[in-house]
Write an enzyme that holds these catalytic residues in place. Sequence first.
Site, PDB file in Angstrom:
ATOM      1  N   ARG A 158      -4.746   0.887   3.591  1.00 28.80           N
ATOM      2  CA  ARG A 158      -5.316   1.822   2.819  1.00 28.80           C
ATOM      3  C   ARG A 158      -5.015   2.741   3.049  1.00 28.80           C
ATOM      4  O   ARG A 158      -6.475   3.796   2.873  1.00 28.80           O
ATOM      5  CB  ARG A 158      -6.692   1.094   2.200  1.00 28.80           C
ATOM      6  CG  ARG A 158      -7.343   0.008   1.644  1.00 28.80           C
ATOM      7  CD  ARG A 158      -6.997  -0.906   0.438  1.00 28.80           C
ATOM      8  NE  ARG A 158      -7.401  -1.735  -0.089  1.00 28.80           N
ATOM      9  CZ  ARG A 158      -6.496  -2.349  -1.014  1.00 28.80           C
ATOM     10  NH1 ARG A 158      -5.424  -3.256   0.052  1.00 28.80           N
ATOM     11  NH2 ARG A 158      -7.081  -3.600  -1.036  1.00 28.80           N
ATOM     12  N   SER A 228     -13.361  -3.016  -4.430  1.00 23.26           N
ATOM     13  CA  SER A 228     -13.973  -3.076  -3.238  1.00 23.26           C
ATOM     14  C   SER A 228     -14.609  -2.365  -2.183  1.00 23.26           C
ATOM     15  O   SER A 228     -13.862  -1.107  -3.133  1.00 23.26           O
ATOM     16  CB  SER A 228     -12.916  -3.588  -2.330  1.00 23.26           C
ATOM     17  OG  SER A 228     -11.780  -5.263  -2.220  1.00 23.26           O
ATOM     18  N   GLU A 324     -13.982   2.122   1.193  1.00 22.65           N
ATOM     19  CA  GLU A 324     -12.821   1.927   0.727  1.00 22.65           C
ATOM     20  C   GLU A 324     -12.769   3.694  -0.457  1.00 22.65           C
ATOM     21  O   GLU A 324     -12.078   4.259  -0.411  1.00 22.65           O
ATOM     22  CB  GLU A 324     -12.284   0.817   0.690  1.00 22.65           C
ATOM     23  CG  GLU A 324     -10.888   0.672  -0.297  1.00 22.65           C
ATOM     24  CD  GLU A 324     -10.313  -0.214  -1.353  1.00 22.65           C
ATOM     25  OE1 GLU A 324      -9.956  -1.274  -0.570  1.00 22.65           O
ATOM     26  OE2 GLU A 324     -10.193   0.354  -2.447  1.00 22.65           O
TER      27      GLU A 324
HETATM   28  P1  FAD Z   1      -8.510   7.141  -8.900  1.00 21.19           P
HETATM   29  O1  FAD Z   1      -9.575   6.533  -8.976  1.00 21.19           O
HETATM   30  O2  FAD Z   1      -8.821   8.294 -10.090  1.00 21.19           O
HETATM   31  O3  FAD Z   1      -8.226   7.833  -7.232  1.00 21.19           O
HETATM   32  C1  FAD Z   1      -8.039   7.537  -6.576  1.00 21.19           C
HETATM   33  C2  FAD Z   1      -8.512   8.670  -5.468  1.00 21.19           C
HETATM   34  O4  FAD Z   1      -6.561   9.050  -5.418  1.00 21.19           O
HETATM   35  C3  FAD Z   1      -8.470  10.323  -6.334  1.00 21.19           C
HETATM   36  O5  FAD Z   1      -9.234  10.665  -5.014  1.00 21.19           O
HETATM   37  C4  FAD Z   1      -7.705  11.139  -6.679  1.00 21.19           C
HETATM   38  O6  FAD Z   1      -8.543  12.143  -5.607  1.00 21.19           O
HETATM   39  C5  FAD Z   1      -6.605  10.841  -5.858  1.00 21.19           C
HETATM   40  N1  FAD Z   1      -5.818  10.493  -6.914  1.00 21.19           N
HETATM   41  C6  FAD Z   1      -5.534  10.322  -8.167  1.00 21.19           C
HETATM   42  N2  FAD Z   1      -4.397  10.105  -8.475  1.00 21.19           N
HETATM   43  C7  FAD Z   1      -3.368  11.000  -8.237  1.00 21.19           C
HETATM   44  C8  FAD Z   1      -2.435  11.592  -8.174  1.00 21.19           C
HETATM   45  N3  FAD Z   1      -1.536  11.664  -9.099  1.00 21.19           N
HETATM   46  N4  FAD Z   1      -2.060  12.474  -7.206  1.00 21.19           N
HETATM   47  C9  FAD Z   1      -2.989  12.508  -5.970  1.00 21.19           C
HETATM   48  N5  FAD Z   1      -4.167  12.508  -5.638  1.00 21.19           N
HETATM   49  C10 FAD Z   1      -4.300  11.253  -7.027  1.00 21.19           C
HETATM   50  N6  FAD Z   1      -7.518  -1.230  -4.969  1.00 21.19           N
HETATM   51  C11 FAD Z   1      -6.066  -2.391  -3.378  1.00 21.19           C
HETATM   52  O7  FAD Z   1      -5.378  -1.720  -3.962  1.00 21.19           O
HETATM   53  N7  FAD Z   1      -6.035  -3.498  -4.595  1.00 21.19           N
HETATM   54  C12 FAD Z   1      -6.973  -4.157  -5.517  1.00 21.19           C
HETATM   55  O8  FAD Z   1      -6.953  -5.520  -5.231  1.00 21.19           O
HETATM   56  C13 FAD Z   1      -8.044  -3.556  -6.551  1.00 21.19           C
HETATM   57  N8  FAD Z   1      -8.560  -3.837  -7.439  1.00 21.19           N
HETATM   58  C14 FAD Z   1      -9.648  -3.820  -7.364  1.00 21.19           C
HETATM   59  C15 FAD Z   1     -10.018  -4.186  -8.468  1.00 21.19           C
HETATM   60  C16 FAD Z   1     -11.479  -3.873  -9.790  1.00 21.19           C
HETATM   61  C17 FAD Z   1     -12.052  -3.944  -9.951  1.00 21.19           C
HETATM   62  C18 FAD Z   1     -11.516  -2.073  -9.404  1.00 21.19           C
HETATM   63  C19 FAD Z   1     -11.961  -1.263 -10.156  1.00 21.19           C
HETATM   64  C20 FAD Z   1     -10.604  -1.061  -8.642  1.00 21.19           C
HETATM   65  C21 FAD Z   1      -9.688  -2.372  -7.470  1.00 21.19           C
HETATM   66  N9  FAD Z   1      -8.958  -1.204  -6.654  1.00 21.19           N
HETATM   67  C22 FAD Z   1      -7.644  -2.398  -5.962  1.00 21.19           C
HETATM   68  C23 FAD Z   1      -8.925  -0.250  -6.334  1.00 21.19           C
HETATM   69  C24 FAD Z   1      -8.769   0.916  -7.267  1.00 21.19           C
HETATM   70  O9  FAD Z   1      -8.162   0.050  -8.596  1.00 21.19           O
HETATM   71  C25 FAD Z   1      -7.202   1.099  -6.894  1.00 21.19           C
HETATM   72  O10 FAD Z   1      -7.770   2.420  -5.793  1.00 21.19           O
HETATM   73  C26 FAD Z   1      -6.051   2.588  -7.600  1.00 21.19           C
HETATM   74  O11 FAD Z   1      -5.071   2.545  -7.497  1.00 21.19           O
HETATM   75  C27 FAD Z   1      -7.320   3.236  -8.503  1.00 21.19           C
HETATM   76  O12 FAD Z   1      -5.793   3.930  -9.301  1.00 21.19           O
HETATM   77  P2  FAD Z   1      -7.558   5.013 -10.219  1.00 21.19           P
HETATM   78  O13 FAD Z   1      -5.486   5.699 -10.772  1.00 21.19           O
HETATM   79  O14 FAD Z   1      -8.046   4.746 -10.984  1.00 21.19           O
HETATM   80  O15 FAD Z   1      -7.455   6.453  -9.079  1.00 21.19           O
HETATM   81  N1  EPU Z   2     -15.829 -13.854   1.159  1.00 22.44           N
HETATM   82  C1  EPU Z   2     -16.756 -15.055   1.554  1.00 22.44           C
HETATM   83  N2  EPU Z   2     -17.217 -14.394   0.340  1.00 22.44           N
HETATM   84  C2  EPU Z   2     -17.902 -13.211  -0.062  1.00 22.44           C
HETATM   85  C3  EPU Z   2     -15.941 -13.161  -0.794  1.00 22.44           C
HETATM   86  C4  EPU Z   2     -15.007 -13.189   0.604  1.00 22.44           C
HETATM   87  O1  EPU Z   2     -17.114 -15.516   2.206  1.00 22.44           O
HETATM   88  O2  EPU Z   2     -18.914 -12.810  -1.480  1.00 22.44           O
HETATM   89  C5  EPU Z   2     -14.208 -14.597   2.087  1.00 22.44           C
HETATM   90  C6  EPU Z   2     -13.172 -14.944   0.944  1.00 22.44           C
HETATM   91  O3  EPU Z   2     -13.720 -16.764   1.122  1.00 22.44           O
HETATM   92  C7  EPU Z   2     -11.933 -14.700   1.822  1.00 22.44           C
HETATM   93  C8  EPU Z   2     -12.609 -13.904   2.548  1.00 22.44           C
HETATM   94  O4  EPU Z   2     -14.033 -13.304   2.758  1.00 22.44           O
HETATM   95  O5  EPU Z   2     -12.494 -15.814   3.232  1.00 22.44           O
HETATM   96  C9  EPU Z   2     -11.757 -12.782   1.650  1.00 22.44           C
HETATM   97  O6  EPU Z   2     -12.095 -12.679   0.579  1.00 22.44           O
HETATM   98  P1  EPU Z   2     -10.964 -12.191  -0.622  1.00 22.44           P
HETATM   99  O7  EPU Z   2      -9.425 -13.051  -0.657  1.00 22.44           O
HETATM  100  O8  EPU Z   2     -11.661 -11.849  -2.076  1.00 22.44           O
HETATM  101  O9  EPU Z   2     -10.136 -10.815  -0.401  1.00 22.44           O
HETATM  102  P2  EPU Z   2     -11.118  -9.440   0.934  1.00 22.44           P
HETATM  103  O10 EPU Z   2     -10.535  -8.835   1.960  1.00 22.44           O
HETATM  104  O11 EPU Z   2     -12.541  -9.877  -0.084  1.00 22.44           O
HETATM  105  C10 EPU Z   2      -9.143  -7.963  -0.594  1.00 22.44           C
HETATM  106  C11 EPU Z   2      -9.133  -6.806  -1.070  1.00 22.44           C
HETATM  107  C12 EPU Z   2      -8.783  -6.793  -2.428  1.00 22.44           C
HETATM  108  C13 EPU Z   2      -7.252  -7.416  -2.941  1.00 22.44           C
HETATM  109  C14 EPU Z   2      -8.017  -8.804  -1.895  1.00 22.44           C
HETATM  110  C15 EPU Z   2      -6.875 -10.384  -2.668  1.00 22.44           C
HETATM  111  C16 EPU Z   2      -9.703  -5.334   0.586  1.00 22.44           C
HETATM  112  C17 EPU Z   2     -10.731  -3.902   1.141  1.00 22.44           C
HETATM  113  N3  EPU Z   2     -10.095  -5.856  -0.190  1.00 22.44           N
HETATM  114  O12 EPU Z   2     -10.284  -8.198  -0.572  1.00 22.44           O
HETATM  115  O13 EPU Z   2      -8.966  -5.555  -2.987  1.00 22.44           O
HETATM  116  O14 EPU Z   2      -8.133  -7.749  -4.123  1.00 22.44           O
HETATM  117  O15 EPU Z   2      -8.147  -9.040  -0.941  1.00 22.44           O
HETATM  118  O16 EPU Z   2      -5.961  -9.940  -1.456  1.00 22.44           O
HETATM  119  O17 EPU Z   2      -8.760  -4.913   1.778  1.00 22.44           O
HETATM  120  C18 EPU Z   2     -10.347  -3.865  -3.498  1.00 22.44           C
HETATM  121  O18 EPU Z   2      -8.950  -3.099  -3.062  1.00 22.44           O
HETATM  122  O19 EPU Z   2     -10.810  -2.895  -3.935  1.00 22.44           O
HETATM  123  C19 EPU Z   2      -9.691  -5.193  -3.872  1.00 22.44           C
HETATM  124  C20 EPU Z   2     -10.245  -5.581  -4.423  1.00 22.44           C
END
Ligand code: FAD
Ligand code: EPU
Length: 341
Positions: A158, A228, A324
């Site tokens: 991240r 997250s 995050e």
């Molecule tokens: P924004 O929220 O618009 O911006 C994020 C940051 O980047 C801000 O600080 C912004 O100023 C900066 N920024 C945006 N665009 C640019 C650019 N072009 N140049 C420079 N800086 C910029 N993240 C994960 O890593 N893994 C996941 O599994 C994951 N799952 C998600 C699930 C859900 C339901 C949601 C809501 C979010 C999740 N995220 C996850 C977080 C998010 O999707 C990512 O961080 C994504 O890359 C953000 O993209 P955005 O365009 O919405 O960025």
């Molecule tokens: N867990 C629980 N209870 C909960 C949630 C999770 O016990 O309420 C346990 C799960 O059972 C598992 C562990 O925690 O053993 C990890 O959970 P999960 O696999 O759901 O992944 P996470 O660590 O919670 C991370 C990323 C996600 C990404 C997933 C899958 C971060 C901060 N989050 O979540 O990214 O999608 O792994 O790779 O690293 C995001 O960054 O926004 C995001 C959604």
Amino acid sequence: MPSLRHYHTFAIDAQAKSIVEITALEQFSPAWAAAKAEDQPVLLLGEGSNVLFVQDFNGTLLVNRLTGIEHKQDNDFHYLHVAGGENWHKLVQWSLQQGIQGLENLALIPGCAGSAPVQNIGAYGVEFKDVCDYVDVLDLAQNQVFRLSVADCGFGYRHSVFKQQYAKGFVVVAVGLKLAKNWQPVLKYGSLANLDVNRVTAQQIFDEVCAVRQAKLPDPKQTGNAGSFFKNPVVTARQFQDLQAEYPTIPHYPQADGFVKLAAGWLIDQAGLKGYQIGGAMVHQQQALVLVNTGNATSSDVVELAHHIRQAVAAKFDVYLSPEVRFIGENGEVNADNVIS
Ligand code: FAD
Ligand code: EPU
């Protein structure tokens, strides 16, 4: 002041002084210069899926809407040059339709391609850095684009240079992806390990990732959230041993440098906080690492809830969670740790 409700996924009622949607590269620097001439702060935004507006933003929001995908190939690799405003999940879907494999584990992550390098998005065993070839960056003051190789991006968990030296005054305008034709499935995370490594297709991985995500994560179109809310904390081997002695089932992911990553969602869950609510902000029932807007949450509700979670987890496990999600105040980004401590 225009409302930000449709520019970020937490659906918190906040405003900005002005919002400029950028559809061509040459619009960026003049829009930035105009804001600077009025002494206004500037914030870049993609789809707003990783931000929390803790106050109204007293400046100009530049929204990345650059589109276009170019595809080249040689004997060994597919090369994609993707404009920063392209939707990430649509890119993943499109690549699979073209027979290009390698992005399937990163399905359904909201946001733009240009935001993907910022926090080095990751899920299900793959991170952006694993598929990245280069990142094209616009220096807004110089109005010049330069290219960073993947090695220059400082990618970590991240983390990247786009959160540090390129956090202000620079825009990711395009990303270059390099995807091997000799595709190897990545099946190390969670239920993906049940798939047969010799027969699985990229489409099956895509389908499984989408199914798991849809079961756990709220759809921002229906329920405001930013994924997250906290990062998974990384602790020393010593601290981990003490925790494991007390909690033998604690999920853990050993890191290369001897440190151990913990699951913040598990810590929050074990602290008994699933469903815990302050005002309109709630800990998601299906995934405790996600905070949701139940409808009318204010940013103060979210901040108070995050503060409560951080304190409760620290009291039980002596581990301090760090957000995050990027917190945006009236003049731009603010230190999220300070806001919730
Ligand atoms: P924004 O929220 O618009 O911006 C994020 C940051 O980047 C801000 O600080 C912004 O100023 C900066 N920024 C945006 N665009 C640019 C650019 N072009 N140049 C420079 N800086 C910029 N993240 C994960 O890593 N893994 C996941 O599994 C994951 N799952 C998600 C699930 C859900 C339901 C949601 C809501 C979010 C999740 N995220 C996850 C977080 C998010 O999707 C990512 O961080 C994504 O890359 C953000 O993209 P955005 O365009 O919405 O960025
Ligand atoms: N867990 C629980 N209870 C909960 C949630 C999770 O016990 O309420 C346990 C799960 O059972 C598992 C562990 O925690 O053993 C990890 O959970 P999960 O696999 O759901 O992944 P996470 O660590 O919670 C991370 C990323 C996600 C990404 C997933 C899958 C971060 C901060 N989050 O979540 O990214 O999608 O792994 O790779 O690293 C995001 O960054 O926004 C995001 C959604």
